[in-house]
Design a protein around this motif. Structure first.
Motif, short mmCIF file in Angstrom:
data_model
loop_
_atom_site.label_atom_id
_atom_site.label_comp_id
_atom_site.label_asym_id
_atom_site.label_seq_id
_atom_site.Cartn_x
_atom_site.Cartn_y
_atom_site.Cartn_z
N ARG A 213 0.84 -1.19 0.00
CA ARG A 213 0.00 0.00 0.00
C ARG A 213 0.88 1.25 0.00
O ARG A 213 2.03 1.22 0.42
N ALA A 214 0.29 2.35 -0.49
CA ALA A 214 0.99 3.63 -0.48
C ALA A 214 1.11 4.11 0.97
O ALA A 214 0.27 3.78 1.81
N PRO A 215 2.17 4.85 1.30
CA PRO A 215 3.19 5.39 0.40
C PRO A 215 4.42 4.50 0.24
O PRO A 215 5.36 4.85 -0.46
N PRO B 27 -1.97 15.35 3.08
CA PRO B 27 -0.80 15.40 3.97
C PRO B 27 -0.20 14.01 4.17
O PRO B 27 -0.90 12.99 4.12
N PHE B 28 1.10 13.97 4.41
CA PHE B 28 1.82 12.72 4.64
C PHE B 28 1.62 12.31 6.10
O PHE B 28 2.30 12.79 7.00
N THR B 29 0.65 11.44 6.32
CA THR B 29 0.29 10.99 7.66
C THR B 29 0.41 9.47 7.76
O THR B 29 -0.02 8.76 6.86
N LEU B 30 1.00 8.99 8.85
CA LEU B 30 1.16 7.57 9.09
C LEU B 30 0.64 7.22 10.47
O LEU B 30 0.62 8.07 11.37
N GLU B 31 0.21 5.97 10.62
CA GLU B 31 -0.23 5.48 11.92
C GLU B 31 0.62 4.29 12.34
O GLU B 31 0.77 3.33 11.58
N LEU B 32 1.20 4.37 13.52
CA LEU B 32 2.01 3.28 14.06
C LEU B 32 1.28 2.64 15.23
O LEU B 32 1.00 3.31 16.23
N ASN C 102 9.94 16.78 11.88
CA ASN C 102 10.85 17.83 11.38
C ASN C 102 10.95 17.79 9.85
O ASN C 102 11.22 18.81 9.22
N ALA C 103 10.77 16.60 9.29
CA ALA C 103 10.82 16.45 7.84
C ALA C 103 9.46 16.67 7.18
O ALA C 103 9.36 16.70 5.96
N GLY C 104 8.40 16.80 8.00
CA GLY C 104 7.06 17.04 7.47
C GLY C 104 6.17 15.82 7.39
O GLY C 104 5.18 15.80 6.67
N ILE C 105 6.53 14.78 8.16
CA ILE C 105 5.73 13.56 8.18
C ILE C 105 5.05 13.42 9.52
O ILE C 105 5.70 13.47 10.58
#
Length: 642
Positions: free
Chosen positions: A366-368, A447-452, A471-474
């Motif tokens: 899956r993306a990204p 937006p570049f959003t992730l769930e851990l 800091n990198a925008g993620i």
């Protein structure tokens, strides 16, 4: 209890059976401790059915076995200590109550469950990790055909299930039928047995044969050592689907030294095993000094803090310290009077156990993370050196391989680096941009959003990485998920990023976690969706090679190719095998652990010293009592720093 891959339910299950049944031998080395030698195999004729002839495995078989082409091993040495004592108890806390007691089937990949099953059920043979030799288990003898595709086993006529019925060739056949039953919902196990073996044949009551469908050097190892045998009389009453339901919280009669203590087990809270008083091989010399505790108890405590506190309060006996900070700052003689006075032992044990794999798994289905630029950027944004210094007190080392610390690791794998500048370049290449005034990177307006998936006990470890990504925008968000639910999601490939830790393999099985046939289907260990034609070819070559050096080269190439694809943000491992606190009540062999064993060794090799146990129990109440301190380190196998 951490999830383990099907490396652990098969290749890794092999490692656990090394731990519990395939103990490496403790050869005499002039160290002063007497070693136990099995000498000749005990007389199997004592339990033989008189109607079964010598040629069929009955009385007199031992005398003609060699002439029939069978082998045995009478030189195997038990790793147990001659000083071991029967009795007493052992207890430790675990994270969760098992979702199932089944060692195969849906949701079966739990380390503790595999170890428990390894004490209740036995394989046909054991394996010595130090000498690489087989030795008798349920089978006294074995034979391999010239084309190496057919195997014969002679079952020990003394072998019995805990209900008193004999182990026979019918049990091996019934076990195979269970393992190929699709009702188990265990595609890896199903495919392994259906693709590798024909159905076993009962040559007689005590002789059984099995033929391989394809040549694979591990086929004998897997069937003889990794396959635990179950009773046909119980399996005949159910099928795969019925098995995982009926035995979700129960066990069939086993042939091993322990059974479930139903009186002391409480679902959701506590699981206790008790030593059997009718174990058929209790007096076999190969088991001398082993399986000593009367009761082994696993208490559920859902957080690291609760498990630590149970140990310090004397509610459990034994504890693996998971946090370097606690080890360095809190669980020390200066901070813990019970450690300072010797009532609680503080100890590291080293051996040749493979360290395994850990890190952030990236789901490429899956993306990204279907974009290698994004995957590499994620690795470049992980500052391990800072984490190791500030939170881990430099107790760990970072891995750069699926087979770190073993001969199978590709020697030229690059060391992971921290480079935010390069990461931003790769993210830009992948189409992510940060507009003026925005906090987060975006692509196609999203937006570049992730769930851990995480839990509170370990979330602090991930916060520095979360900040580096921010800091990198993620935007990395934490989602606290029940361990069982998290396990199901990872096995089902229903995640984007997940932190995983897998136990290492003595003999790697790259097919189970790297072959493309498992890339998109659930319930296997190829959780990142790795698919590569050359890796598939190398897996096939590896399976067919009987040359150890050649196999190492194949796996090194597999490792290099897989690492190039950046499916993992590599994590870390501890140099020691165990970092422990325990109440100073135990005796153990001078090695502490076997050559390549893990904490499962403790259940079988350690014992309770009656006088020390009394003293330790008194010391819990009387804080003035001092005890002789246990060694701070055990490095019998000279593995430290290797």
């Amino acid at each position: 209890m951490k999830p383990i891959n099907k490396l652990t339910l098969f290749s890794l299950l092999f490692m656990f059976l090394l731990t519990l049944w395939g103990f490496s031998s403790c050869s005499s080395d002039g160290s002063g401790e007497k070693k136990l030698n099995t000498g000749a195999q005990p007389d199997a004729a004592a339990g033989a059915d008189p109607s079964v002839s010598a040629q069929e495995g009955g009385k007199g078989f031992d005398e003609i076995a060699e002439s029939l082409g069978f082998k045995t091993n009478s030189a195997y040495k038990s790793p147990g200590s001659p000083n071991a004592k029967k009795g007493g108890s052992f207890s430790m806390a675990i994270e969760e109550y098992p979702a199932t007691f089944c060692d195969v089937g849906e949701n079966a990949n739990i380390q503790t469950v595999s170890l428990i099953n390894g004490m209740i059920f036995e394989p046909l043979l054991g394996f010595d990790a130090e000498t690489l030799d087989y030795y008798p288990g349920l089978a006294t003898h074995w034979k391999i055909s010239e084309d190496k595709k057919t195997y014969w086993f002679r079952i020990d006529p003394n072998a019995k299930w805990s209900d008193g019925t004999p182990v026979t060739s019918a049990d091996i056949i019934a076990t195979y039928k269970l393992l190929v039953d699709e009702g188990l919902k265990d595609p890896f196990t199903n495919s392994l047995y259906t693709e590798t073996y024909e159905e076993p044949k009962a040559e007689s009551k005590y002789l059984v044969s099995i033929t391989c469908k394809k040549e694979n050097w591990r086929s004998f190892l897997y069937f003889a050592v990794s396959t635990k045998i179950y009773p046909a009389s119980y399996l005949s009453k159910t099928n795969g689907a019925g098995y995982i339901t009926k035995y979700q919280y129960d066990f069939m009669p086993g042939s091993g030294p322990y059974e479930l203590n139903k009186e002391k087990t409480k679902q959701g809270e506590r699981l206790t095993l008790k030593r059997r008083n009718n174990y058929w091989a209790a007096d076999y010399a190969r088991n001398a000094g082993q399986f000593n505790f009367d009761n082994i108890t696993f208490e559920v405590a859902r957080t690291d803090e609760l498990r630590r506190d149970k140990l310090l309060a004397g509610e459990v006996d034994w504890y693996i310290v998971p946090r370097a900070q606690w080890w360095a700052e809190e669980l020390t003689e200066a901070k813990q009077p019970d450690i300072a006075r010797g009532a609680i032992a503080r100890q590291k044990i080293y051996n040749r156990n493979p360290k395994g794999t850990s890190g952030f798994a990236l789901n490429t289905n899956r993306a990204p993370f279907d974009d290698i630029n994004v995957r590499e950027a994620m690795s470049l944004l992980f500052n391990f050196d800072e984490l190791n210094s500030k939170l881990f007190f430099n107790e760990y080392v970072r891995i750069n391989s699926y087979y770190y610390g073993t001969p199978y690791a590709a020697p030229n794998n690059p060391k992971p680096e921290y480079n935010p500048t390069k990461a931003l370049e790769l993210l830009k290449k992948a189409g992510y941009v940060k507009k003026p005034g925005d906090k987060w990177l975006t692509k196609n307006g999203k937006p570049f959003t992730l769930e851990l998936m995480s839990d509170k006990s370990i979330e602090r470890i991930f916060v520095p990485y979360q900040q580096s990504l921010a800091n990198a925008g993620i935007d990395l968000k934490f989602n606290n998920v029940d361990p069982n639910e998290r396990f199901k999601k990872v096995q089902g490939k229903d995640f984007s990023i997940a932190y995983q830790s897998y136990t290492g393999l003595f003999f790697p099985n790259p097919e189970s976690s790297m072959h493309s046939k498992f890339a998109k289907v659930p319930n296997n260990t190829n959780i990142t969706g790795l698919a590569d034609k050359r890796i598939d070819e190398l897996c096939d070559l590896y399976d067919k090679s009987y040359d150890t050096k050649e196999r190492i080269k194949y796996v090194q190439e597999i490792d290099a190719l897989a690492c190039e694809k950046k499916h993992w943000v590599w994590g870390w491992v501890a140099p020691s095998t165990l970092r422990l606190l325990y109440w100073n009540k135990f005796g153990m062999p001078e090695s502490g652990l076997t050559y390549a064993g893990d904490f499962g060794d403790v259940f079988a090799l350690w014992w309770e010293e009656p006088e020390k146990a009394k003293q330790a129990e008194t010391a819990k109440k009387d804080k003035g009592i001092k005890m002789d301190k246990a060694p701070a380190e055990i490095d019998f196998w000279k593995a430290k720093g290797k």
